[in-house]
Design an enzyme around this catalytic site. Structure first.
Site, PDB file in Angstrom:
ATOM      1  N   GLY A 148       0.840  -1.193   0.000  1.00 19.91           N
ATOM      2  CA  GLY A 148       0.000   0.000   0.000  1.00 19.91           C
ATOM      3  C   GLY A 148       0.879   1.248   0.000  1.00 19.91           C
ATOM      4  O   GLY A 148       2.071   1.201   0.331  1.00 19.91           O
ATOM      5  N   CYS A 149       0.261   2.367  -0.373  1.00 26.57           N
ATOM      6  CA  CYS A 149       1.045   3.609  -0.489  1.00 26.57           C
ATOM      7  C   CYS A 149       1.493   4.103   0.887  1.00 26.57           C
ATOM      8  O   CYS A 149       2.686   4.373   1.102  1.00 26.57           O
ATOM      9  CB  CYS A 149       0.241   4.663  -1.242  1.00 26.57           C
ATOM     10  SG  CYS A 149      -1.474   4.805  -0.724  1.00 26.57           S
ATOM     11  N   TYR A 150       0.578   4.211   1.845  1.00 28.19           N
ATOM     12  CA  TYR A 150       0.993   4.650   3.189  1.00 28.19           C
ATOM     13  C   TYR A 150       2.023   3.685   3.784  1.00 28.19           C
ATOM     14  O   TYR A 150       3.060   4.133   4.310  1.00 28.19           O
ATOM     15  CB  TYR A 150      -0.215   4.754   4.128  1.00 28.19           C
ATOM     16  CG  TYR A 150      -1.134   5.934   3.927  1.00 28.19           C
ATOM     17  CD1 TYR A 150      -0.658   7.252   3.960  1.00 28.19           C
ATOM     18  CD2 TYR A 150      -2.505   5.751   3.769  1.00 28.19           C
ATOM     19  CE1 TYR A 150      -1.515   8.331   3.816  1.00 28.19           C
ATOM     20  CE2 TYR A 150      -3.379   6.830   3.631  1.00 28.19           C
ATOM     21  CZ  TYR A 150      -2.881   8.117   3.651  1.00 28.19           C
ATOM     22  OH  TYR A 150      -3.738   9.182   3.524  1.00 28.19           O
TER      23      TYR A 150
END
Ligand SMILES: NC(=O)c1ccc[n+]([C@@H]2O[C@H](COP(=O)([O-])OP(=O)(O)OC[C@H]3O[C@@H](n4cnc5c(N)ncnc54)[C@H](OP(=O)(O)O)[C@@H]3O)[C@@H](O)[C@H]2O)c1
Length: 345
Positions: A148-150
């Site tokens: 995921g990006c975070y």
């Protein structure tokens, strides 16, 4: 040449894969799929691609996609991704999934925040695609659960420090800010221009679905369970994530050792840049690139470390890291096609 298909090529993450693959010297883009734009020219969906990508979008048909591809990127909503992976697995093609469906080792962890897992039997064939940390596993896997990006913006900074026991892992607080493209292209009220522009808000406070993903890989690094406080925010900009991470230093964790630890962990890794104390990370320095910039300050009177990281959510947080993983899986130099120069302004 590697024949590559992008399933869900018309979403923001899929479109970023297409944009980056256009300049990849070893890739031939064969199929781009879409449900709502099937039959339309890709450059009619994204007019910026006129004369660059003139392929027609097509419906997803597993046997046609498998026949025409060596590598298949899935840039679909979660759940649909694992159904799609299931229909492709028997063709023994390498699959890189950008959704959350293959990010967890255990289907129950996935089910605690997403949905019922529809392909748990495929998890043993998949691995987590945090490129700089899990290179060896990625090079051997058939399916990649692209991070995921975070989590990418958090794990790259924390994993080396936790492995070296430089911070007290029970004190971690993460404050992340994301641009609006993180929510995808599908229309929704919170990302409507008037709702998002000129405002700045926290959302899903301490209950975001990326928390178990962050905790799983931090716990692995610490070899004990870790629980973090995580607060995401929506910023009215198109791209970028800035994460500010607070943690108390252990006795070993003085400023010099933090820098040495990060520099040595990422010594041969082009895409992770450790910043000097005077110039801290900024989303504009990594815009449209695969870099993750990491900076830090030590608040001496409290023995507290403040880490700041910046990535482009669509590149290092999605498409760029996915292509980096493709390079690793196919034995190509891992920076190939994604080492474009950052913007100066
Ligand atoms: N955006 C980010 O920054 C980011 C970062 C990391 C990971 N991801 C992950 O990447 C995946 C894609 O995200 P996104 O932001 O690109 O989303 P998006 O912009 O909403 O795009 C979704 C894509 O999936 C396709 N799709 C949706 N429903 C479909 C259906 N029923 N049948 C066939 N195709 C369907 C859409 O195709 P059509 O609309 O053309 O039919 C579109 O191409 C998600 O799993 C997301 O969590 C996104």
């Amino acid at each position: 040449m590697i024949n590559v298909s992008v399933i869900g090529a018309t979403g923001y993450a899929g479109a970023e894969i297409v944009r980056l693959l256009v300049n990849h010297p070893h890739v031939n883009i064969t199929c781009l799929t879409s449900k709502q734009y099937s039959g339309m020219n890709y450059s009619d969906v994204y007019p910026s691609m006129r004369g660059v990508v003139d392929i027609k979008c097509q419906e997803f048909e597993p046997d046609i996609i498998a026949e025409k591809s060596d590598i298949i990127f899935l840039a679909l909503p979660h759940k649909l991704s694992m159904e799609t992976a299931k229909s492709l697995f028997k063709y023994k093609k390498k699959i890189i999934d950008l959704s959350a469906d293959f990010r967890f080792k255990n289907a129950l962890t996935y089910e605690s925040v997403y949905d019922r897992h529809l392909a748990p039997e495929l998890l043993e064939h998949s691995t987590y695609g945090l490129s700089e940390v899990f290179f060896n596993n990625i090079s051997k896997a058939q399916i990649i659960g692209n991070p995921g990006c975070y989590p990418t913006s958090v794990l790259l900074a924390l994993i080396p420090l936790i492995k070296e026991k430089l911070i007290h892992s029970e004190t971690i607080i993460i404050d992340s800010k994301s641009g609006v493209s993180g929510a995808g292209r599908e229309l929704s009220l919170p990302t409507h221009f008037c709702e998002a522009n000129e405002g700045f808000k926290a959302y899903k406070v301490a209950e975001h679905r990326h928390i178990p993903e962050i905790e799983e890989y931090l716990s692995d690094a610490a070899e004990k369970p870790i629980h973090v406080t995580f607060v995401p925010h929506l910023v009215p900009m198109n791209r970028g994530i800035l994460s500010t991470i607070y943690a108390d230093l252990t006795d070993h964790g003085r400023a010099k050792t933090i820098r040495e630890c990060l520099l040595s962990f990422y010594e041969s890794k082009k895409f992770v840049r450790i910043c000097s104390e005077s110039i801290l990370p900024n989303t504009s320095y990594v815009k449209a690139t695969n870099y993750c910039d990491i900076g830090f300050k030590v608040e001496a009177r409290k023995s507290r470390l403040i880490l700041i990281t910046a990535i482009d959510n669509l590149v290092k947080g999605a498409a760029g890291q996915a292509i980096q993983n493709m390079n690793i899986m196919t034995g190509i130099e891992e920076t190939t096609g994604i080492d474009n120069c950052p913007f100066s302004v």
